[in-house]
Design a protein around this motif. Structure first.
Motif, mmCIF file in Angstrom:
data_model
loop_
_atom_site.group_PDB
_atom_site.id
_atom_site.type_symbol
_atom_site.label_atom_id
_atom_site.label_comp_id
_atom_site.label_asym_id
_atom_site.label_seq_id
_atom_site.Cartn_x
_atom_site.Cartn_y
_atom_site.Cartn_z
ATOM 1 N N GLY A 47 1.749 1.831 -3.374
ATOM 2 C CA GLY A 47 0.531 1.609 -4.152
ATOM 3 C C GLY A 47 0.747 0.713 -5.356
ATOM 4 O O GLY A 47 0.227 0.976 -6.434
ATOM 5 N N ALA B 57 0.803 -1.218 0.000
ATOM 6 C CA ALA B 57 0.000 0.000 0.000
ATOM 7 C C ALA B 57 0.840 1.274 0.000
ATOM 8 O O ALA B 57 0.393 2.302 -0.498
ATOM 9 C CB ALA B 57 -0.941 0.007 1.201
ATOM 10 N N VAL C 144 -2.228 1.495 -7.677
ATOM 11 C CA VAL C 144 -3.422 1.992 -6.995
ATOM 12 C C VAL C 144 -4.361 2.676 -7.991
ATOM 13 O O VAL C 144 -5.579 2.636 -7.826
ATOM 14 C CB VAL C 144 -3.035 2.909 -5.813
ATOM 15 C CG1 VAL C 144 -2.430 4.211 -6.300
ATOM 16 C CG2 VAL C 144 -4.204 3.143 -4.897
ATOM 17 N N ASP C 145 -3.836 3.265 -9.046
ATOM 18 C CA ASP C 145 -4.671 3.929 -10.052
ATOM 19 C C ASP C 145 -5.521 2.937 -10.848
ATOM 20 O O ASP C 145 -6.499 3.335 -11.472
ATOM 21 C CB ASP C 145 -3.807 4.752 -11.010
ATOM 22 C CG ASP C 145 -3.127 5.918 -10.317
ATOM 23 O OD1 ASP C 145 -3.669 6.421 -9.312
ATOM 24 O OD2 ASP C 145 -2.048 6.332 -10.777
ATOM 25 N N ASN D 48 -10.954 -5.190 -9.355
ATOM 26 C CA ASN D 48 -12.088 -5.094 -8.441
ATOM 27 C C ASN D 48 -12.256 -6.414 -7.695
ATOM 28 O O ASN D 48 -11.836 -7.450 -8.200
ATOM 29 C CB ASN D 48 -13.357 -4.769 -9.223
ATOM 30 C CG ASN D 48 -14.423 -4.093 -8.380
ATOM 31 O OD1 ASN D 48 -14.320 -4.033 -7.163
ATOM 32 N ND2 ASN D 48 -15.453 -3.591 -9.041
ATOM 33 N N ILE E 116 -11.672 -0.227 -6.324
ATOM 34 C CA ILE E 116 -12.093 -0.286 -4.926
ATOM 35 C C ILE E 116 -11.089 0.469 -4.068
ATOM 36 O O ILE E 116 -10.007 0.823 -4.537
ATOM 37 C CB ILE E 116 -12.190 -1.750 -4.430
ATOM 38 C CG1 ILE E 116 -10.856 -2.468 -4.638
ATOM 39 C CG2 ILE E 116 -13.328 -2.489 -5.102
ATOM 40 C CD1 ILE E 116 -10.784 -3.850 -4.035
ATOM 41 N N ASP E 117 -11.447 0.678 -2.824
ATOM 42 C CA ASP E 117 -10.548 1.328 -1.872
ATOM 43 C C ASP E 117 -9.320 0.440 -1.670
ATOM 44 O O ASP E 117 -9.466 -0.757 -1.423
ATOM 45 C CB ASP E 117 -11.301 1.510 -0.552
ATOM 46 C CG ASP E 117 -10.521 2.299 0.472
ATOM 47 O OD1 ASP E 117 -9.312 2.027 0.662
ATOM 48 O OD2 ASP E 117 -11.123 3.177 1.100
ATOM 49 N N PRO E 118 -8.117 0.975 -1.761
ATOM 50 C CA PRO E 118 -6.912 0.169 -1.590
ATOM 51 C C PRO E 118 -6.813 -0.523 -0.231
ATOM 52 O O PRO E 118 -6.127 -1.534 -0.095
ATOM 53 C CB PRO E 118 -5.759 1.149 -1.777
ATOM 54 C CG PRO E 118 -6.335 2.456 -2.081
ATOM 55 C CD PRO E 118 -7.829 2.358 -2.076
ATOM 56 N N ASP E 119 -7.514 -0.005 0.770
ATOM 57 C CA ASP E 119 -7.503 -0.637 2.095
ATOM 58 C C ASP E 119 -8.324 -1.924 2.122
ATOM 59 O O ASP E 119 -8.282 -2.653 3.110
ATOM 60 C CB ASP E 119 -8.028 0.332 3.155
ATOM 61 C CG ASP E 119 -7.092 1.510 3.365
ATOM 62 O OD1 ASP E 119 -5.871 1.352 3.165
ATOM 63 O OD2 ASP E 119 -7.595 2.595 3.721
ATOM 64 N N GLU E 120 -9.080 -2.200 1.059
ATOM 65 C CA GLU E 120 -9.961 -3.367 1.021
ATOM 66 C C GLU E 120 -9.309 -4.604 0.419
ATOM 67 O O GLU E 120 -9.961 -5.638 0.316
ATOM 68 C CB GLU E 120 -11.225 -3.042 0.221
ATOM 69 C CG GLU E 120 -12.111 -2.020 0.881
ATOM 70 C CD GLU E 120 -13.385 -1.776 0.102
ATOM 71 O OE1 GLU E 120 -13.831 -2.681 -0.620
ATOM 72 O OE2 GLU E 120 -13.919 -0.666 0.207
#
Length: 63
Positions: free
Chosen positions: A14, A11, A31-32, A61, A36-40
């Motif tokens: 990313g 994370a 991350v781009d 996703n 979904i939220d990267p924390d998920e």
């Protein structure tokens, strides 16, 4: 859409990789590319994605 599992996810920068269920090389994503939220996401999570060029995944996703 293809499916696979998160192989690695860091994370902080990313960046991560996915092992495609169909085989082949590990696919890189950032991350781009996440839908979904990267924390998920965690290594081992099943995801859907599109292959975007050699070695690249996009539109990642949760499956």
């Amino acid at each position: 859409m293809d499916q696979g599992k998160i192989h690695e996810w860091d994370a902080d920068p990313g960046e991560g990789s996915i092992k495609n269920d169909r085989g082949g090389p590990v696919l890189y994503f950032t991350v781009d590319d996440l839908m979904i939220d990267p924390d998920e996401i965690r290594p081992g999570d099943t995801v859907s994605f599109q292959i975007e060029g050699p070695g690249r995944a996009a539109r990642v996703n949760k499956a």
